[in-house]
Design an enzyme around this catalytic site. Structure first.
Site, PDB file in Angstrom:
ATOM      1  NE  ARG A  82      -2.616   0.811   3.557  1.00  0.00           N
ATOM      2  CZ  ARG A  82      -3.327   0.480   4.643  1.00  0.00           C
ATOM      3  NH1 ARG A  82      -4.557  -0.002   4.521  1.00  0.00           N
ATOM      4  NH2 ARG A  82      -2.822   0.634   5.844  1.00  0.00           N
ATOM      5  CE  LYS A 184      -2.884   4.281   7.256  1.00  0.00           C
ATOM      6  NZ  LYS A 184      -4.330   4.318   7.491  1.00  0.00           N
ATOM      7  CD  GLU A 220     -12.077   5.442   4.114  1.00  0.00           C
ATOM      8  OE1 GLU A 220     -11.631   4.747   5.052  1.00  0.00           O
ATOM      9  OE2 GLU A 220     -11.402   5.729   3.118  1.00  0.00           O
TER      10      GLU A 220
HETATM   11  C1  LIG Z   1      -5.452   3.501   7.713  1.00  0.00           C
HETATM   12  C2  LIG Z   1      -6.839   3.775   7.286  1.00  0.00           C
HETATM   13  C3  LIG Z   1      -7.865   2.802   7.394  1.00  0.00           C
HETATM   14  C4  LIG Z   1      -7.652   1.471   8.054  1.00  0.00           C
HETATM   15  O1  LIG Z   1      -6.746   0.656   7.383  1.00  0.00           O
HETATM   16  P1  LIG Z   1      -6.057  -0.588   8.104  1.00  0.00           P
HETATM   17  O2  LIG Z   1      -5.098  -1.086   7.088  1.00  0.00           O
HETATM   18  O3  LIG Z   1      -7.120  -1.566   8.392  1.00  0.00           O
HETATM   19  O4  LIG Z   1      -5.426  -0.071   9.345  1.00  0.00           O
HETATM   20  C5  LIG Z   1      -9.112   3.125   6.902  1.00  0.00           C
HETATM   21  N1  LIG Z   1      -9.382   4.330   6.350  1.00  0.00           N
HETATM   22  C6  LIG Z   1      -8.427   5.287   6.249  1.00  0.00           C
HETATM   23  C7  LIG Z   1      -8.785   6.585   5.638  1.00  0.00           C
HETATM   24  C8  LIG Z   1      -7.139   5.030   6.704  1.00  0.00           C
HETATM   25  O5  LIG Z   1      -6.209   5.993   6.597  1.00  0.00           O
END
Ligand SMILES: *Cc1c(COP(=O)(O)O)cnc(C)c1O
Length: 340
Positions: A82, A184, A220
């Site tokens: 990622r 991210k 989300e």
């Molecule tokens: C990090 C994150 C998540 C959760 O991801 P994981 O890999 O399960 O920790 C979900 N949404 C956003 C916007 C994130 O930055």
């Protein structure tokens, strides 16, 4: 290894300085070997790309002690992958995922004294990140970058028991169609700060963001993906190009199908359908799943059957199975639990 004298069960979620961090620099088109250092400070140009144009990305993962005393981390290869994708989208050099996993393992090993014991509920949070470090004033990518990994011990997420969340449908947008919602990057968080402060001021725990294009579909929250459970026990998660692909959510969907024999579906979820679901949860590394009891859509309350006092039955089963896999009490799929 002697553990630090820390009250693990009462730790919160905040930064605590630990002994070592990993640092690697990118210069003249290549990453150096990288080193562990005790120096927690970063010294960069006042004009660094990260400071002027927010060229920075990160990852978040946990190290913890299993039931049989091994120190492990969960699916670090997916964090590495990622981060490669995040780097490409922000025109940053890729830090290869194999080197990423090695750097993470090295940093955890160096801070072994801070990895909480099994059963404490606490974990060692691991934060890999990268930023443009060389001066940039005309808008373009930086020439030099720094990749770092630090760790900080964090307390149990559900201190004093599980408490289902109340969230609101937000009037702010999180991510544009074809934007950066799927990576991210700090920039996605900078612009969500006003929305979350405002939500808290209004008495809500989180924002439910809808798709910015039509404002009809569930995306989300600021930092966690949604899972829904239908009244006939199917596990549904929203599909969209602007959702951050949560590793926890992807793992839970696989657990639902392969361990619990449930039907699963990744599809567009309309805000209109929310009242049809029996359970709702937020998934991410921090909590694994936080149950949502109520969604408030501009004054209209949508209350899930699971209520405001406990996790719904399917959510609970998912939570227990995945945490069992992580802690080594349930057999993990190949490659999920990686010893450091
Ligand atoms: C990090 C994150 C998540 C959760 O991801 P994981 O890999 O399960 O920790 C979900 N949404 C956003 C916007 C994130 O930055």
């Amino acid at each position: 290894m002697e553990k630090k004298n820390i009250d693990w069960a009462n730790l919160g979620f905040g930064y605590i300085h630990t002994d070592y961090r990993f640092v690697s620099n990118f210069k003249d088109g290549a990453w150096d070997e990288g080193v562990l250092t005790e120096d927690a400070n970063v010294v960069i140009s006042e004009c660094a790309g990260v400071l002027q144009y927010a060229q920075t990305i990160f990852e978040g993962m946990k190290a913890y002690t299993t039931a049989d005393g091994r120190i492990v981390t969960f699916r670090p290869d997916l964090n590495g992958e990622r981060m490669e994708q995040s780097a490409r989208r922000l025109e940053m050099p890729v830090f290869p995922k194999d080197k990423f996993v090695e750097a993470v393992r090295k940093t955890i090993r160096a801070n072994e004294a801070y990895v909480p014991p099994y059963g404490s509920g606490a974990t060692l949070y691991v934060r890999p990140y990268m930023f443009g470090s060389s001066p940039v004033i005309g808008v373009k990518p930086a020439d030099q970058y720094q990749f770092r990994v630090f760790t900080t011990p964090v307390g149990p997420y559900f201190k004093g028991g599980v408490k289902p969340l109340t969230i609101r449908v937000s009037d702010f947008d999180r991510a544009a169609p074809n934007g950066t919602g799927h990576i991210k990057a700090g920039l996605n968080y900078a612009m969500s700060l006003h929305a979350i402060v405002d939500a808290h001021n209004q008495g809500f725990d989180e924002n439910m963001y809808l798709d910015a294009g039509t404002r009809t579909k569930v995306e989300e929250t600021g930092g966690a993906n949604f899972l829904f459970v239908t009244r006939d026990g199917k596990v549904v998660t929203p599909k969209s190009g602007s959702i951050l692909p949560s590793i926890t959510r992807r793992s839970l969907m696989q657990v639902a199908k392969e361990y619990l024999g449930l039907e699963t579906e990744e599809r567009e979820v309309y805000a209109e359908e929310l009242p049809e679901f029996a359970e709702c949860g937020l998934c991410g590394t921090a909590a694994v799943i936080s149950p949502v009891g109520k969604v408030v859509d501009h004054g209209r309350e949508i209350c899930f059957a699971s209520g405001m006092t406990e996790m719904g039955p399917v959510t609970k089963k998912l939570y227990e199975t995945l945490t069992g896999i992580q802690m080594g009490t349930i057999k993990a799929p190949e490659g999920w639990v990686v010893e450091v």
